[in-house]
Motif scaffolding. Structure first.
Motif, mmCIF file in Angstrom:
data_model
loop_
_atom_site.group_PDB
_atom_site.id
_atom_site.type_symbol
_atom_site.label_atom_id
_atom_site.label_comp_id
_atom_site.label_asym_id
_atom_site.label_seq_id
_atom_site.Cartn_x
_atom_site.Cartn_y
_atom_site.Cartn_z
ATOM 1 N N THR A 188 0.837 -1.201 0.000
ATOM 2 C CA THR A 188 0.000 0.000 0.000
ATOM 3 C C THR A 188 0.873 1.253 0.000
ATOM 4 O O THR A 188 1.778 1.402 0.817
ATOM 5 N N GLY A 189 0.586 2.143 -0.970
ATOM 6 C CA GLY A 189 1.347 3.371 -1.094
ATOM 7 C C GLY A 189 2.605 3.247 -1.924
ATOM 8 O O GLY A 189 3.262 4.255 -2.218
ATOM 9 N N SER A 190 2.933 2.057 -2.334
ATOM 10 C CA SER A 190 4.115 1.815 -3.166
ATOM 11 C C SER A 190 3.703 1.601 -4.610
ATOM 12 O O SER A 190 2.562 1.246 -4.890
ATOM 13 N N ALA A 191 4.637 1.772 -5.503
ATOM 14 C CA ALA A 191 4.371 1.535 -6.920
ATOM 15 C C ALA A 191 4.643 0.080 -7.269
ATOM 16 O O ALA A 191 5.657 -0.491 -6.867
ATOM 17 N N LEU A 192 3.719 -0.494 -8.016
ATOM 18 C CA LEU A 192 3.945 -1.755 -8.709
ATOM 19 C C LEU A 192 3.873 -1.427 -10.192
ATOM 20 O O LEU A 192 3.059 -0.581 -10.605
ATOM 21 N N ALA A 193 4.698 -2.074 -10.982
ATOM 22 C CA ALA A 193 4.818 -1.674 -12.387
ATOM 23 C C ALA A 193 5.091 -2.863 -13.286
ATOM 24 O O ALA A 193 5.464 -3.952 -12.823
ATOM 25 N N TRP A 194 4.897 -2.621 -14.564
ATOM 26 C CA TRP A 194 5.305 -3.551 -15.613
ATOM 27 C C TRP A 194 6.351 -2.855 -16.482
ATOM 28 O O TRP A 194 6.174 -1.696 -16.884
ATOM 29 N N PHE A 195 7.414 -3.588 -16.763
ATOM 30 C CA PHE A 195 8.423 -3.181 -17.733
ATOM 31 C C PHE A 195 8.510 -4.294 -18.773
ATOM 32 O O PHE A 195 8.008 -5.407 -18.558
ATOM 33 N N ARG A 196 9.168 -3.998 -19.885
ATOM 34 C CA ARG A 196 9.377 -5.038 -20.899
ATOM 35 C C ARG A 196 10.731 -4.846 -21.553
ATOM 36 O O ARG A 196 11.280 -3.747 -21.568
ATOM 37 N N GLN A 197 11.242 -5.948 -22.080
ATOM 38 C CA GLN A 197 12.534 -5.902 -22.762
ATOM 39 C C GLN A 197 12.484 -6.792 -23.988
ATOM 40 O O GLN A 197 12.279 -8.013 -23.881
ATOM 41 N N ALA A 198 12.654 -6.173 -25.135
ATOM 42 C CA ALA A 198 12.704 -6.891 -26.398
ATOM 43 C C ALA A 198 14.153 -7.267 -26.704
ATOM 44 O O ALA A 198 15.083 -6.622 -26.196
ATOM 45 N N PRO A 199 14.380 -8.285 -27.525
ATOM 46 C CA PRO A 199 15.745 -8.699 -27.855
ATOM 47 C C PRO A 199 16.562 -7.538 -28.420
ATOM 48 O O PRO A 199 16.111 -6.827 -29.313
ATOM 49 N N THR B 136 6.038 -7.466 -28.706
ATOM 50 C CA THR B 136 6.765 -8.690 -28.388
ATOM 51 C C THR B 136 7.962 -8.381 -27.499
ATOM 52 O O THR B 136 8.801 -7.542 -27.844
ATOM 53 N N ALA B 137 8.022 -9.055 -26.352
ATOM 54 C CA ALA B 137 9.081 -8.797 -25.376
ATOM 55 C C ALA B 137 8.922 -9.750 -24.195
ATOM 56 O O ALA B 137 7.898 -10.437 -24.080
ATOM 57 N N VAL B 138 9.933 -9.747 -23.332
ATOM 58 C CA VAL B 138 9.783 -10.348 -22.009
ATOM 59 C C VAL B 138 9.243 -9.261 -21.085
ATOM 60 O O VAL B 138 9.806 -8.163 -21.025
ATOM 61 N N TYR B 139 8.156 -9.565 -20.411
ATOM 62 C CA TYR B 139 7.502 -8.603 -19.530
ATOM 63 C C TYR B 139 7.857 -8.916 -18.078
ATOM 64 O O TYR B 139 7.798 -10.080 -17.652
ATOM 65 N N TYR B 140 8.203 -7.865 -17.334
ATOM 66 C CA TYR B 140 8.614 -8.004 -15.944
ATOM 67 C C TYR B 140 7.690 -7.213 -15.032
ATOM 68 O O TYR B 140 7.358 -6.053 -15.317
ATOM 69 N N CYS B 141 7.329 -7.814 -13.924
ATOM 70 C CA CYS B 141 6.635 -7.138 -12.842
ATOM 71 C C CYS B 141 7.688 -6.599 -11.879
ATOM 72 O O CYS B 141 8.712 -7.256 -11.634
ATOM 73 N N ALA B 142 7.460 -5.400 -11.331
ATOM 74 C CA ALA B 142 8.433 -4.795 -10.436
ATOM 75 C C ALA B 142 7.733 -4.066 -9.298
ATOM 76 O O ALA B 142 6.624 -3.553 -9.475
ATOM 77 N N ALA C 175 13.141 -1.959 -6.739
ATOM 78 C CA ALA C 175 14.111 -2.824 -6.075
ATOM 79 C C ALA C 175 13.825 -4.305 -6.255
ATOM 80 O O ALA C 175 14.740 -5.125 -6.136
ATOM 81 N N SER C 176 12.582 -4.636 -6.529
ATOM 82 C CA SER C 176 12.194 -6.051 -6.593
ATOM 83 C C SER C 176 11.625 -6.356 -7.976
ATOM 84 O O SER C 176 10.826 -5.569 -8.496
ATOM 85 N N TRP C 177 11.999 -7.526 -8.504
ATOM 86 C CA TRP C 177 11.619 -7.900 -9.865
ATOM 87 C C TRP C 177 11.155 -9.346 -9.915
ATOM 88 O O TRP C 177 11.681 -10.201 -9.193
ATOM 89 N N GLY C 178 10.210 -9.600 -10.801
ATOM 90 C CA GLY C 178 9.840 -10.968 -11.105
ATOM 91 C C GLY C 178 10.824 -11.569 -12.096
ATOM 92 O O GLY C 178 11.750 -10.913 -12.563
ATOM 93 N N GLN C 179 10.565 -12.825 -12.445
ATOM 94 C CA GLN C 179 11.496 -13.545 -13.315
ATOM 95 C C GLN C 179 11.288 -13.219 -14.789
ATOM 96 O O GLN C 179 12.129 -13.532 -15.626
ATOM 97 N N GLY C 180 10.176 -12.601 -15.113
ATOM 98 C CA GLY C 180 9.882 -12.252 -16.502
ATOM 99 C C GLY C 180 9.068 -13.323 -17.186
ATOM 100 O O GLY C 180 9.150 -14.506 -16.857
ATOM 101 N N ILE C 181 8.269 -12.889 -18.158
ATOM 102 C CA ILE C 181 7.433 -13.814 -18.910
ATOM 103 C C ILE C 181 7.343 -13.350 -20.356
ATOM 104 O O ILE C 181 7.248 -12.163 -20.629
ATOM 105 N N GLN C 182 7.410 -14.308 -21.273
ATOM 106 C CA GLN C 182 7.464 -13.983 -22.695
ATOM 107 C C GLN C 182 6.074 -13.697 -23.254
ATOM 108 O O GLN C 182 5.125 -14.441 -23.004
ATOM 109 N N VAL C 183 5.994 -12.626 -24.035
ATOM 110 C CA VAL C 183 4.807 -12.316 -24.831
ATOM 111 C C VAL C 183 5.269 -12.175 -26.277
ATOM 112 O O VAL C 183 6.183 -11.407 -26.574
ATOM 113 N N THR C 184 4.644 -12.947 -27.159
ATOM 114 C CA THR C 184 4.995 -12.915 -28.573
ATOM 115 C C THR C 184 3.749 -12.587 -29.388
ATOM 116 O O THR C 184 2.727 -13.261 -29.253
ATOM 117 N N VAL C 185 3.852 -11.544 -30.205
ATOM 118 C CA VAL C 185 2.730 -11.126 -31.053
ATOM 119 C C VAL C 185 3.150 -11.295 -32.505
ATOM 120 O O VAL C 185 4.126 -10.694 -32.954
#
Length: 123
Positions: free
Chosen positions: A30-41, A91-97, A111-121
């Motif tokens: 509560t009060g903190s940011a949760l976010a999605w980032f992505r990284q393409a090859p 298309t990228a690997v998407y990360y929760c943070a 400071a905290s990251w998930g392991q990432g998950i692939q999305v391919t379009v």
């Protein structure tokens, strides 16, 4: 210890939809940011969207505004990324943070990251 576990990725044709989930645990967000980032090859990790947990404030990258939303379920401590009208450029690997505070659009603010998950379009 914060744990972020993504699920829901996969392959979809252009114009389709996917919903990513991020189960968050380990502290109160509560009060903190949760976010999605992505990284393409071959590209740097880029900001997609963020939400201030429990506050409702949301922020989107211009490239996804109007197509993606970042709802959250406080009871389940789960963050989502609803992706509509998907394009091959998504298309990228998407990360929760998770940030310790309100975060920003920069990965260094999280400071905290998930392991990432692939999305391919595909086109």
């Amino acid at each position: 210890q914060v744990q972020l576990v993504e699920s829901g990725g996969g392959s979809v044709q252009a114009g389709g939809s996917l919903r990513l989930s991020c189960a968050a645990s380990g502290r109160t967000f509560t009060g903190s940011a949760l976010a999605w980032f992505r990284q393409a090859p071959g590209k740097e990790r880029e900001f997609v969207a963020r939400i201030i947990w429990g506050g409702g404030y949301t922020d989107y990258a211009d490239s996804v505004k109007g197509r993606f939303t970042i709802p959250g379920d406080n009871a389940k401590n789960t963050l989502y990324l609803q992706m509509n009208s998907l394009k091959p450029d998504d298309t990228a690997v998407y990360y929760c943070a998770a940030a310790g505070g309100i975060g920003s659009r920069f990965a260094s603010g999280f400071a905290s990251w998930g392991q990432g998950i692939q999305v391919t379009v595909s086109s």
